[in-house]
Motif scaffolding. Structure first.
Motif, PDB file in Angstrom:
ATOM      1  N   VAL A 188     -14.992  20.546  27.049  1.00 18.78           N
ATOM      2  CA  VAL A 188     -14.534  20.836  25.585  1.00 18.78           C
ATOM      3  C   VAL A 188     -14.864  19.442  24.798  1.00 18.78           C
ATOM      4  CG1 VAL A 188     -12.709  22.403  26.259  1.00 18.78           C
ATOM      5  CG2 VAL A 188     -12.503  19.759  26.141  1.00 18.78           C
ATOM      6  N   GLN A 189     -15.274  18.241  25.334  1.00 22.44           N
ATOM      7  CA  GLN A 189     -15.297  17.181  24.502  1.00 22.44           C
ATOM      8  C   GLN A 189     -16.727  16.569  24.617  1.00 22.44           C
ATOM      9  OE1 GLN A 189     -14.113  15.532  22.347  1.00 22.44           O
ATOM     10  NE2 GLN A 189     -12.526  14.234  23.066  1.00 22.44           N
ATOM     11  N   GLN A 190     -17.147  15.875  23.692  1.00 18.81           N
ATOM     12  CA  GLN A 190     -18.729  15.568  23.260  1.00 18.81           C
ATOM     13  C   GLN A 190     -18.434  13.952  22.887  1.00 18.81           C
ATOM     14  OE1 GLN A 190     -20.457  18.005  20.649  1.00 18.81           O
ATOM     15  NE2 GLN A 190     -20.814  19.573  22.058  1.00 18.81           N
ATOM     16  N   VAL A 191     -19.300  13.312  23.360  1.00 16.46           N
ATOM     17  CA  VAL A 191     -19.479  11.982  23.242  1.00 16.46           C
ATOM     18  C   VAL A 191     -20.248  11.352  21.988  1.00 16.46           C
ATOM     19  CG1 VAL A 191     -19.712   9.694  24.179  1.00 16.46           C
ATOM     20  CG2 VAL A 191     -18.748  11.349  25.483  1.00 16.46           C
ATOM     21  N   TYR A 192     -19.681  10.733  20.811  1.00 17.45           N
ATOM     22  CA  TYR A 192     -20.528  10.250  20.153  1.00 17.45           C
ATOM     23  C   TYR A 192     -20.191   8.647  19.547  1.00 17.45           C
ATOM     24  CZ  TYR A 192     -21.459  15.382  19.930  1.00 17.45           C
ATOM     25  OH  TYR A 192     -21.905  16.515  19.987  1.00 17.45           O
ATOM     26  N   LEU A 193     -21.131   8.408  18.594  1.00 20.14           N
ATOM     27  CA  LEU A 193     -20.537   6.984  18.141  1.00 20.14           C
ATOM     28  C   LEU A 193     -19.391   7.282  17.115  1.00 20.14           C
ATOM     29  CD1 LEU A 193     -23.916   5.439  17.363  1.00 20.14           C
ATOM     30  CD2 LEU A 193     -22.288   4.510  18.800  1.00 20.14           C
ATOM     31  N   LYS A 194     -18.485   6.444  16.988  1.00 18.70           N
ATOM     32  CA  LYS A 194     -17.417   6.718  16.080  1.00 18.70           C
ATOM     33  C   LYS A 194     -17.703   7.132  14.713  1.00 18.70           C
ATOM     34  CE  LYS A 194     -12.722   4.415  15.429  1.00 18.70           C
ATOM     35  NZ  LYS A 194     -12.241   3.372  15.497  1.00 18.70           N
ATOM     36  N   ASP A 195     -17.165   7.781  14.015  1.00 13.57           N
ATOM     37  CA  ASP A 195     -17.485   8.161  12.706  1.00 13.57           C
ATOM     38  C   ASP A 195     -17.584   7.095  11.758  1.00 13.57           C
ATOM     39  OD1 ASP A 195     -17.907  10.829  13.663  1.00 13.57           O
ATOM     40  OD2 ASP A 195     -16.049  11.599  12.963  1.00 13.57           O
ATOM     41  N   CYS A 196     -16.896   6.042  11.869  1.00 13.29           N
ATOM     42  CA  CYS A 196     -16.674   4.942  10.769  1.00 13.29           C
ATOM     43  C   CYS A 196     -17.573   3.848  11.123  1.00 13.29           C
ATOM     44  CB  CYS A 196     -15.305   4.669  10.610  1.00 13.29           C
ATOM     45  SG  CYS A 196     -14.753   3.740  12.187  1.00 13.29           S
ATOM     46  N   CYS A 197     -18.459   4.073  12.224  1.00 11.53           N
ATOM     47  CA  CYS A 197     -19.489   2.965  12.526  1.00 11.53           C
ATOM     48  C   CYS A 197     -20.460   3.013  11.537  1.00 11.53           C
ATOM     49  CB  CYS A 197     -19.894   3.357  14.039  1.00 11.53           C
ATOM     50  SG  CYS A 197     -21.128   1.978  14.498  1.00 11.53           S
ATOM     51  N   PRO A 198     -20.828   1.889  10.898  1.00 16.93           N
ATOM     52  CA  PRO A 198     -22.070   1.737  10.064  1.00 16.93           C
ATOM     53  C   PRO A 198     -23.327   1.887  10.587  1.00 16.93           C
ATOM     54  CG  PRO A 198     -20.980  -0.436  10.253  1.00 16.93           C
ATOM     55  CD  PRO A 198     -20.193   0.447  11.054  1.00 16.93           C
ATOM     56  N   LEU A 199     -24.298   2.757   9.824  1.00 15.70           N
ATOM     57  CA  LEU A 199     -25.782   2.809  10.512  1.00 15.70           C
ATOM     58  C   LEU A 199     -26.493   1.851   9.995  1.00 15.70           C
ATOM     59  CD1 LEU A 199     -25.926   6.780  11.417  1.00 15.70           C
ATOM     60  CD2 LEU A 199     -25.438   4.818  13.136  1.00 15.70           C
ATOM     61  N   PRO A 200     -27.596   1.257  10.710  1.00 15.50           N
ATOM     62  CA  PRO A 200     -28.328   0.533   9.818  1.00 15.50           C
ATOM     63  C   PRO A 200     -29.598   1.371   9.021  1.00 15.50           C
ATOM     64  CG  PRO A 200     -28.341  -0.141  12.231  1.00 15.50           C
ATOM     65  CD  PRO A 200     -27.762   1.206  11.919  1.00 15.50           C
ATOM     66  N   PRO A 201     -30.433   0.898   8.060  1.00 17.34           N
ATOM     67  CA  PRO A 201     -31.236   1.806   7.276  1.00 17.34           C
ATOM     68  C   PRO A 201     -32.129   2.630   8.258  1.00 17.34           C
ATOM     69  CG  PRO A 201     -30.872  -0.241   6.219  1.00 17.34           C
ATOM     70  CD  PRO A 201     -30.166  -0.363   7.662  1.00 17.34           C
ATOM     71  N   VAL A 202     -33.011   3.476   7.687  1.00 18.47           N
ATOM     72  CA  VAL A 202     -33.979   4.336   8.237  1.00 18.47           C
ATOM     73  C   VAL A 202     -34.930   3.262   8.469  1.00 18.47           C
ATOM     74  CG1 VAL A 202     -35.396   6.486   7.992  1.00 18.47           C
ATOM     75  CG2 VAL A 202     -33.047   6.307   6.922  1.00 18.47           C
ATOM     76  N   SER A 203     -35.809   3.802   9.851  1.00 25.57           N
ATOM     77  CA  SER A 203     -37.060   2.999  10.057  1.00 25.57           C
ATOM     78  C   SER A 203     -38.087   3.119   9.221  1.00 25.57           C
ATOM     79  CB  SER A 203     -37.274   3.493  11.461  1.00 25.57           C
ATOM     80  OG  SER A 203     -37.199   4.947  11.561  1.00 25.57           O
ATOM     81  N   PRO A 211     -31.156  11.746   7.055  1.00 27.12           N
ATOM     82  CA  PRO A 211     -30.560  11.024   6.661  1.00 27.12           C
ATOM     83  C   PRO A 211     -29.405  11.194   5.634  1.00 27.12           C
ATOM     84  CG  PRO A 211     -32.776  10.271   6.441  1.00 27.12           C
ATOM     85  CD  PRO A 211     -32.552  11.956   6.670  1.00 27.12           C
ATOM     86  N   THR A 212     -29.541  12.206   4.957  1.00 28.50           N
ATOM     87  CA  THR A 212     -28.658  12.664   4.007  1.00 28.50           C
ATOM     88  C   THR A 212     -27.287  12.911   4.540  1.00 28.50           C
ATOM     89  OG1 THR A 212     -30.390  14.272   2.992  1.00 28.50           O
ATOM     90  CG2 THR A 212     -28.086  14.492   2.299  1.00 28.50           C
ATOM     91  N   LEU A 213     -26.986  13.237   5.880  1.00 34.77           N
ATOM     92  CA  LEU A 213     -25.832  13.193   6.357  1.00 34.77           C
ATOM     93  C   LEU A 213     -25.037  11.922   6.709  1.00 34.77           C
ATOM     94  CD1 LEU A 213     -26.649  16.133   8.861  1.00 34.77           C
ATOM     95  CD2 LEU A 213     -25.614  16.452   6.627  1.00 34.77           C
ATOM     96  N   TYR A 214     -25.983  11.087   6.446  1.00 38.88           N
ATOM     97  CA  TYR A 214     -25.610   9.642   7.138  1.00 38.88           C
ATOM     98  C   TYR A 214     -25.418   8.425   5.891  1.00 38.88           C
ATOM     99  CZ  TYR A 214     -25.535  11.672  11.657  1.00 38.88           C
ATOM    100  OH  TYR A 214     -25.448  12.556  12.719  1.00 38.88           O
ATOM    101  N   ILE A 215     -25.694   9.049   4.530  1.00 33.28           N
ATOM    102  CA  ILE A 215     -25.792   8.075   3.523  1.00 33.28           C
ATOM    103  C   ILE A 215     -24.695   7.068   3.414  1.00 33.28           C
ATOM    104  CG2 ILE A 215     -26.049   7.881   1.109  1.00 33.28           C
ATOM    105  CD1 ILE A 215     -27.738  10.271   0.957  1.00 33.28           C
ATOM    106  N   SER A 216     -23.558   7.506   3.534  1.00 36.50           N
ATOM    107  CA  SER A 216     -22.170   6.771   3.333  1.00 36.50           C
ATOM    108  C   SER A 216     -22.101   5.720   4.537  1.00 36.50           C
ATOM    109  CB  SER A 216     -21.075   7.674   3.343  1.00 36.50           C
ATOM    110  OG  SER A 216     -21.067   8.419   4.569  1.00 36.50           O
ATOM    111  N   ARG A 217     -22.458   6.083   5.555  1.00 38.33           N
ATOM    112  CA  ARG A 217     -22.499   5.232   6.933  1.00 38.33           C
ATOM    113  C   ARG A 217     -23.692   3.890   6.661  1.00 38.33           C
ATOM    114  NH1 ARG A 217     -21.568   8.634  12.164  1.00 38.33           N
ATOM    115  NH2 ARG A 217     -21.411   6.622  13.144  1.00 38.33           N
ATOM    116  N   MET A 218     -25.087   4.353   6.172  1.00 39.13           N
ATOM    117  CA  MET A 218     -25.721   3.410   5.850  1.00 39.13           C
ATOM    118  C   MET A 218     -25.442   2.553   4.539  1.00 39.13           C
ATOM    119  SD  MET A 218     -29.352   5.556   6.239  1.00 39.13           S
ATOM    120  CE  MET A 218     -29.571   6.276   7.674  1.00 39.13           C
ATOM    121  N   GLN A 219     -24.744   3.156   3.690  1.00 43.31           N
ATOM    122  CA  GLN A 219     -24.293   2.230   2.417  1.00 43.31           C
ATOM    123  C   GLN A 219     -23.380   1.258   3.091  1.00 43.31           C
ATOM    124  OE1 GLN A 219     -23.039   5.371  -0.213  1.00 43.31           O
ATOM    125  NE2 GLN A 219     -24.692   5.366  -1.248  1.00 43.31           N
TER     126      GLN A 219
END
Length: 713
Positions: free
Chosen positions: A657-672, A687-695
């Motif tokens: 019932v559980q899946q492991v992912y990076l924490k939602d609030c963790c920032p992501l570097p820009p696209v390669s 990338p659209t789904l992760y714009i806020s984290r990249m910003q």
């Protein structure tokens, strides 16, 4: 419909069900056999359309045999025989209603099926079945000279179901199945042991699963489904029973329900076969008279109108391989010749400037007429048998003569038999079994084991409340001092809870990736093999991405490792380029963190699921300018701690019932750098789904678009 039913009822009013069925079979000149129990009750019955006998003897190379259920009111299983035509169509070769699926019943049905082959040297070459042990043993008994293949599709479904049951981590399933796919696709017997070792290494954390695969499939049946062996028999490309399932679906669609008697079922089958034969005749006509523009070239001059269009399409597809397979049989593999009886690439290379000779095509593909196929040459006489019967009759006493006469009357007047239909089966074992199919009239069979497993995991994945309650009952351990934390930007350190080192043997990059994918770092060579296949399969895309063939060849050569020789600098992982391959091959989001340059790699081809909770992010760190490590967020460390704290049952529940992912609030570097110019159109929304984290990441530092050579030691 009511008028037709009334007419049929009036015709049958004076006959029993079995008398009327025999009348129908005799009227349409069906070939049929039956056997009785308790004197008059039908035990098993087999029938075959007269035109089907012609097809069976002409198209005798490949047949599918399997049972289907819920087709009649007596709950008798239906053993169905299906053949393949030169035009790529299927046809019903025979039907057998059996009282059960015991070996004795199935052997009887297969012997009746063998009886419609009029030439002993033209028996089936390949019979495709599921792993039905009674059926497989019957095939071995009745057709000992035939090759029995097992359906690859159902094997994979059963393997995946067992994988889900025994392997807790959802993210490990796909990698285990990839390893299984590589094993099944092993091209030669000589390489099989090595492929098996790689598979066992990838699955080493789950010994029960490895034992299941070996004991249930590999040891007893590998020659029936592994490519190394199946490519040696002429199966015409039929290694699954999917087309057979389509024939079942067509029959059940016409039946509409499971309440019909044997007469009504026969009527549906007869109509279905009449339609089949009409379509097959039309396909034969198309092959002999209508030819597409692509085949109007000199190469096919001697084949037009002489072989099926289906075979021409197969040859045309194989001809595309000539430019890189050449005349070398070892490069070609000659699979088309051995499995289809058609010229392979190395043969076709000889005819580039000429015509393909007709005698290079197997006779199967040239049988394009719906006739006796030479069967009329057989002279059949019963004169000798009649003389023996008459002589025996004269020697018997009165009681014996009456007995023999009654048997002869059954043959002479089959519609006057005293047979009774089978008794309707009644459930005497308590409450009815629960099923996904709640309609008692439905012809749809009960779901297979793997369907129940898929349904279970589908329900578990949607159970967000359970996921929350399990995860919230455990708290992560306090933060601790970590080695190598200073190798990352200060602002990102707050989002790192653990750094896991791997063996520094110059394969550390692939070791880190293998471990993050749940395969264990010792499976790094399997990762190299997967990435090599990715490069080969999409070579044109990567040649463009890497800026030319030279760089593509360098990266490809860097993946050719055997695990024994010392790894030099040319074999080190260059994640700036290899990151695209990793993300695309495993359909993951790969994050690279380092002091010099950090970036995010998205898959190049796949369309992102709209629900970001099913995405998977893995993070690799590059430290000291020469080494790779695993980087875990706080959430991943929580998962690792739980593995040590929970009991086996609790852990299995958690993994379901559980899946492991990076924490939602963790920032992501820009696209390669090269991703946006080389991704497929359907992948552009990743990338659209992760714009806020990249910003969020860019708010901490200004990203510099410069290449930095990042290699491993």
């Amino acid at each position: 419909m009511d008028a037709r039913s009334a007419c049929r009822s009036s015709i049958r009013r004076s006959d029993t069900e079995m008398q009327h069925l025999i009348k129908l079979l005799e009227r349409d000149q069906y070939i049929y056999w039956h056997r009785l129990k308790d004197k008059d009750v039908v035990r098993d019955i087999f029938w075959c359309h007269p035109d089907t006998v012609k097809l069976v003897n002409a198209c005798n190379l490949v047949f599918f045999i399997d049972s289907t259920y819920k087709t009649n009111r007596y709950k008798l299983p239906l053993l169905d025989f299906v053949g393949v035509t030169p035009t790529g169509m299927t046809f019903s070769a025979g039907f057998a209603y059996l009282e059960g699926e015991r070996l004795n019943n199935v052997v009887w049905a297969l012997k009746r099926f063998r009886g419609i082959f009029l030439r002993r040297d033209a028996l089936p070459g390949v019979i495709v079945t599921d792993r039905n042990l009674a059926l497989m043993n019957a095939v071995k008994t009745v057709f000992p000279e035939c090759t029995n293949l097992l359906c690859n599709f159902h094997i994979n479904k059963n393997i995946k179901a067992k994988c889900k049951s025994l392997i807790g981590s959802k993210h490990a399933w796909e990698y285990v199945m990839d390893a299984w796919g590589s094993l099944v696709d092993c091209p030669s017997e000589q390489q099989f042991d090595e492929c098996l070792k790689k598979f066992e290494m990838a699955c080493s954390p789950w010994p029960m699963f490895v034992d299941y695969v070996n004991e249930t499939w590999i040891i007893p049946h590998k020659k029936k489904f592994v490519t190394a062996w199946t490519n040696k028999v002429m199966h015409l490309g039929n290694t699954t029973t999917n087309r057979f399932e389509s024939a079942h679906w067509a029959l059940k669609r016409m039946l509409q329900n499971n309440l019909g008697d044997l007469c009504s079922v026969w009527d549906v089958m007869n109509n279905m076969m009449t339609l089949q034969h009409t379509e097959i005749k039309a396909s034969f006509e198309t092959s002999t008279h209508v030819v597409g523009y692509v085949f109007k070239k000199t190469l096919y001059k001697r084949l037009l109108g002489m072989i099926s269009r289906y075979a021409l399409n197969q040859i045309a597809a194989e001809f595309e391989r000539v430019h890189y397979a050449g005349k070398n049989p070892s490069t070609c593999g000659c699979v088309m010749r051995t499995t289809h009886g058609l010229p392979c690439a190395c043969e076709l290379s000889k005819y580039v400037l000429g015509c393909i000779p007709l005698d290079s095509i197997h006779m199967f593909w040239r049988r394009l007429n719906f006739s006796d196929q030479g069967l009329s040459m057989f002279e059949v006489s019963i004169k000798e048998e009649i003389e023996i019967i008459f002589k025996r009759f004269e020697e018997l006493d009165v009681c014996g003569k009456l007995m023999l006469k009654s048997k002869l009357r059954e043959i002479a007047y089959p519609d006057q038999n005293s047979m009774c239909h089978p008794p309707a089966k009644v459930n005497t074992k308590g409450a009815p079994k629960k099923s996904m199919n709640r309609n008692p009239r439905s012809t749809k069979r009960d779901p297979s084991y793997w369907k129940y497993v898929d349904a279970f995991h589908s329900v578990q994945n949607s159970n967000s409340s359970v996921r929350h309650s399990v995860s919230s009952s455990y708290q992560p351990n306090p933060r601790r001092i970590m080695p190598m934390l200073d190798q990352f930007q200060s602002f990102i350190q707050d989002f790192i809870d653990n750094i896991v080192d791997v063996k520094p043997d110059r394969n550390c990059g692939y070791r880190s990736v293998a471990s993050l994918l749940g395969m264990g770092e010792n499976s790094w060579s399997l990762v190299c093999n997967h990435l090599l296949k990715e490069l080969d399969k999409f070579s044109n895309d990567y040649i463009k991405l890497f800026g030319g063939m030279d760089r593509f060849k360098e990266l490809r050569m860097s993946l050719l490792v055997d695990g024994l020789t010392k790894v030099n600098m040319d074999k080190w992982m260059d994640i700036i380029d290899m990151g695209y391959v990793i993300a695309s091959r495993y359909n993951v989001i790969l994050v690279l963190l380092s002091q010099q340059q950090s970036m995010t790699f998205f898959p190049l081809r796949s369309q992102p699921p709209t629900d970001s909770s099913v995405h998977r992010i893995i993070c690799v760190g590059h430290v000291y300018n020469n080494h790779f490590v695993q980087v875990h967020s706080r959430y991943i460390t929580l998962f690792l701690n739980l593995c040590n704290q929970l009991s086996t049952v609790e852990l299995i529940l958690f993994l379901h019932v559980q899946q492991v992912y990076l924490k939602d609030c963790c920032p992501l570097p820009p696209v390669s750098l090269l991703w946006s110019r080389n991704c497929y159109p359907q992948a552009k929304h990743w990338p659209t789904l992760y714009i806020s984290r990249m910003q969020h990441y860019q708010s901490f530092m200004m990203f510099k678009r410069d290449y930095v050579d990042i290699n491993e030691d």
